[in-house]
Design a protein around this motif. Structure first.
Motif, PDB file in Angstrom:
ATOM      1  N   UNK A 290     -13.628  -6.250 -12.659  1.00  0.00           N
ATOM      2  CA  UNK A 290     -12.426  -5.741 -13.323  1.00  0.00           C
ATOM      3  C   UNK A 290     -11.286  -5.649 -12.322  1.00  0.00           C
ATOM      4  N   UNK A 291     -10.152  -6.224 -12.688  1.00  0.00           N
ATOM      5  CA  UNK A 291      -8.945  -6.137 -11.863  1.00  0.00           C
ATOM      6  C   UNK A 291      -7.779  -5.618 -12.711  1.00  0.00           C
ATOM      7  N   UNK A 292      -6.665  -5.405 -12.050  1.00  0.00           N
ATOM      8  CA  UNK A 292      -5.495  -4.828 -12.718  1.00  0.00           C
ATOM      9  C   UNK A 292      -5.018  -5.679 -13.894  1.00  0.00           C
ATOM     10  N   UNK A 293      -5.254  -6.982 -13.854  1.00  0.00           N
ATOM     11  CA  UNK A 293      -4.791  -7.857 -14.941  1.00  0.00           C
ATOM     12  C   UNK A 293      -5.541  -7.599 -16.245  1.00  0.00           C
ATOM     13  N   UNK A 294      -6.648  -6.884 -16.175  1.00  0.00           N
ATOM     14  CA  UNK A 294      -7.482  -6.693 -17.357  1.00  0.00           C
ATOM     15  C   UNK A 294      -7.146  -5.434 -18.155  1.00  0.00           C
ATOM     16  N   UNK A 295      -6.313  -4.556 -17.608  1.00  0.00           N
ATOM     17  CA  UNK A 295      -6.003  -3.300 -18.295  1.00  0.00           C
ATOM     18  C   UNK A 295      -4.669  -2.754 -17.812  1.00  0.00           C
ATOM     19  N   UNK A 296      -4.025  -1.971 -18.657  1.00  0.00           N
ATOM     20  CA  UNK A 296      -2.781  -1.308 -18.265  1.00  0.00           C
ATOM     21  C   UNK A 296      -3.042  -0.001 -17.523  1.00  0.00           C
ATOM     22  N   UNK A 297      -4.291   0.447 -17.494  1.00  0.00           N
ATOM     23  CA  UNK A 297      -4.637   1.680 -16.785  1.00  0.00           C
ATOM     24  C   UNK A 297      -4.616   1.404 -15.281  1.00  0.00           C
ATOM     25  N   UNK A 298      -3.903   2.197 -14.491  1.00  0.00           N
ATOM     26  CA  UNK A 298      -3.897   1.983 -13.037  1.00  0.00           C
ATOM     27  C   UNK A 298      -5.308   2.093 -12.454  1.00  0.00           C
ATOM     28  N   UNK A 299      -5.653   1.135 -11.602  1.00  0.00           N
ATOM     29  CA  UNK A 299      -6.983   1.100 -11.000  1.00  0.00           C
ATOM     30  C   UNK A 299      -6.889   1.315  -9.496  1.00  0.00           C
ATOM     31  N   UNK A 300      -7.884   2.000  -8.960  1.00  0.00           N
ATOM     32  CA  UNK A 300      -7.975   2.203  -7.517  1.00  0.00           C
ATOM     33  C   UNK A 300      -9.218   1.472  -7.022  1.00  0.00           C
ATOM     34  N   UNK A 301      -8.964   0.326  -6.411  1.00  0.00           N
ATOM     35  CA  UNK A 301     -10.002  -0.590  -5.934  1.00  0.00           C
ATOM     36  C   UNK A 301     -10.471  -0.104  -4.565  1.00  0.00           C
ATOM     37  N   UNK A 302     -11.618   0.568  -4.524  1.00  0.00           N
ATOM     38  CA  UNK A 302     -12.065   1.167  -3.265  1.00  0.00           C
ATOM     39  C   UNK A 302     -12.384   0.121  -2.204  1.00  0.00           C
ATOM     40  N   UNK A 303     -12.810  -1.055  -2.615  1.00  0.00           N
ATOM     41  CA  UNK A 303     -13.116  -2.108  -1.646  1.00  0.00           C
ATOM     42  C   UNK A 303     -11.863  -2.513  -0.875  1.00  0.00           C
ATOM     43  N   UNK A 304     -10.808  -2.838  -1.606  1.00  0.00           N
ATOM     44  CA  UNK A 304      -9.569  -3.268  -0.966  1.00  0.00           C
ATOM     45  C   UNK A 304      -8.936  -2.140  -0.162  1.00  0.00           C
ATOM     46  N   UNK A 305      -8.913  -0.939  -0.717  1.00  0.00           N
ATOM     47  CA  UNK A 305      -8.329   0.199  -0.003  1.00  0.00           C
ATOM     48  C   UNK A 305      -9.062   0.451   1.313  1.00  0.00           C
ATOM     49  N   UNK A 306     -10.382   0.366   1.277  1.00  0.00           N
ATOM     50  CA  UNK A 306     -11.196   0.606   2.465  1.00  0.00           C
ATOM     51  C   UNK A 306     -10.971  -0.490   3.508  1.00  0.00           C
ATOM     52  N   UNK A 307     -10.956  -1.732   3.042  1.00  0.00           N
ATOM     53  CA  UNK A 307     -10.746  -2.858   3.955  1.00  0.00           C
ATOM     54  C   UNK A 307      -9.373  -2.779   4.618  1.00  0.00           C
ATOM     55  N   UNK A 308      -8.346  -2.415   3.844  1.00  0.00           N
ATOM     56  CA  UNK A 308      -7.002  -2.326   4.408  1.00  0.00           C
ATOM     57  C   UNK A 308      -6.889  -1.171   5.406  1.00  0.00           C
ATOM     58  N   UNK A 309      -7.622  -0.087   5.165  1.00  0.00           N
ATOM     59  CA  UNK A 309      -7.632   1.024   6.121  1.00  0.00           C
ATOM     60  C   UNK A 309      -8.262   0.588   7.439  1.00  0.00           C
ATOM     61  N   UNK A 310      -9.285  -0.250   7.359  1.00  0.00           N
ATOM     62  CA  UNK A 310      -9.909  -0.773   8.575  1.00  0.00           C
ATOM     63  C   UNK A 310      -8.926  -1.649   9.351  1.00  0.00           C
ATOM     64  N   UNK A 311      -8.153  -2.451   8.626  1.00  0.00           N
ATOM     65  CA  UNK A 311      -7.137  -3.288   9.274  1.00  0.00           C
ATOM     66  C   UNK A 311      -6.103  -2.412   9.974  1.00  0.00           C
ATOM     67  N   UNK A 312      -5.635  -1.378   9.278  1.00  0.00           N
ATOM     68  CA  UNK A 312      -4.640  -0.474   9.870  1.00  0.00           C
ATOM     69  C   UNK A 312      -5.167   0.118  11.175  1.00  0.00           C
ATOM     70  N   UNK A 313      -6.419   0.563  11.153  1.00  0.00           N
ATOM     71  CA  UNK A 313      -7.002   1.151  12.357  1.00  0.00           C
ATOM     72  C   UNK A 313      -7.061   0.120  13.482  1.00  0.00           C
ATOM     73  N   UNK A 314      -7.449  -1.084  13.147  1.00  0.00           N
ATOM     74  CA  UNK A 314      -7.641  -2.098  14.190  1.00  0.00           C
ATOM     75  C   UNK A 314      -6.335  -2.489  14.865  1.00  0.00           C
ATOM     76  N   UNK A 315      -5.210  -2.298  14.165  1.00  0.00           N
ATOM     77  CA  UNK A 315      -3.925  -2.739  14.704  1.00  0.00           C
ATOM     78  C   UNK A 315      -3.090  -1.601  15.292  1.00  0.00           C
ATOM     79  N   UNK A 316      -3.622  -0.392  15.283  1.00  0.00           N
ATOM     80  CA  UNK A 316      -2.891   0.738  15.869  1.00  0.00           C
ATOM     81  C   UNK A 316      -2.760   0.545  17.383  1.00  0.00           C
TER      82      UNK A 316
END
Length: 230
Positions: free
Chosen positions: A204-230
């Motif tokens: 399920x992705x955002x294109x499938x519903x008008x309800x805002x979704x919080x994708x924990x996989x992407x959020x977690x991966x992006x947090x790891x990127x942020x940490x790695x580039x600090x």
């Protein structure tokens, strides 16, 4: 660039998504031929599945702790558990780690706060939905209220995660039922819905519903990127 340590294999389907997302984002930000400095410890998910069925969380904590310490010895500057459910043991693992553990619930809560939401729905394994390590953390640390699906829908979501998603099976009929559950949660007052299993965003992705979704996989991966580039 710091080195990201990933505890994966639970399941490998979503671990592969973490690897792709992290490397794509590093390349997007830095250009050229940049990719992530990353070490991966991949578990045999069958072992973890059996421990979960036996309610043997001590065995899970010991295994996750061993993997985390191995990542540190391999040069990891942080640890990411690429699975919502195994965050049940994150507290004990964190206490023994000499490097930060990036908690999936924390980065999700930060995204919810950024959206200025106070009440959200949660989908995940029955462990993630029923236990307090995720929804309790959202409430206690961030003041976010969590609405759960009804018992029948919880059983359906849990079964599909283990019987289909972790095996790479993603059916249109399952997606339609998940969308119905998401919209039902919105009708009960959820301002958005957390996809609290790292395989659910593959269905399920955002294109499938008008309800805002919080994708924990992407959020977690992006947090790891942020940490790695600090």
């Amino acid at each position: 660039m710091k080195t990201i340590g990933i505890i994966g294999g639970m399941s490998w389907e979503s671990s592969a998504v973490y690897y792709r997302l992290i490397n794509q984002e590093i390349g997007r930000r830095l250009g050229g031929h940049y990719s992530a400095k990353l070490v991966l410890s991949s578990a045999n998910f069958e072992e973890f599945s059996q421990w979960q069925k036996a309610d043997d969380w001590q065995a899970i904590e010991t295994a996750v702790d061993d993997m985390a310490q191995g990542l540190v010895r391999a040069g990891a500057d942080c640890v990411v558990i690429a699975c919502n459910t195994q965050h049940e043991v994150a507290g004990g693992v964190t206490e023994r780690l000499p490097v930060p553990l990036i908690h999936i619930a924390d980065v999700t809560a930060e995204a919810i706060q950024k959206a200025d939401f106070r009440t959200v729905g949660l989908l995940g394994t029955r462990f993630t939905m029923e236990r307090q390590f995720f929804r309790g953390r959202l409430k206690d640390r961030f003041g976010i209220d969590v609405i759960l699906p009804d018992a029948e829908d919880q059983t359906y979501v849990h079964q599909k995660i283990y019987d289909e998603f972790s095996k790479g099976i993603f059916r249109e009929s399952t997606r339609n039922r998940f969308i119905s559950i998401i919209e039902k949660l919105a009708g009960q007052g959820a301002e958005g819905v957390i996809l609290g299993c790292t395989e659910i965003p593959m269905l399920v992705q955002a294109v499938h519903t008008d309800v805002p979704l919080f994708d924990t996989t992407t959020l977690h991966a992006m947090a790891a990127v942020e940490f790695s580039l600090i």
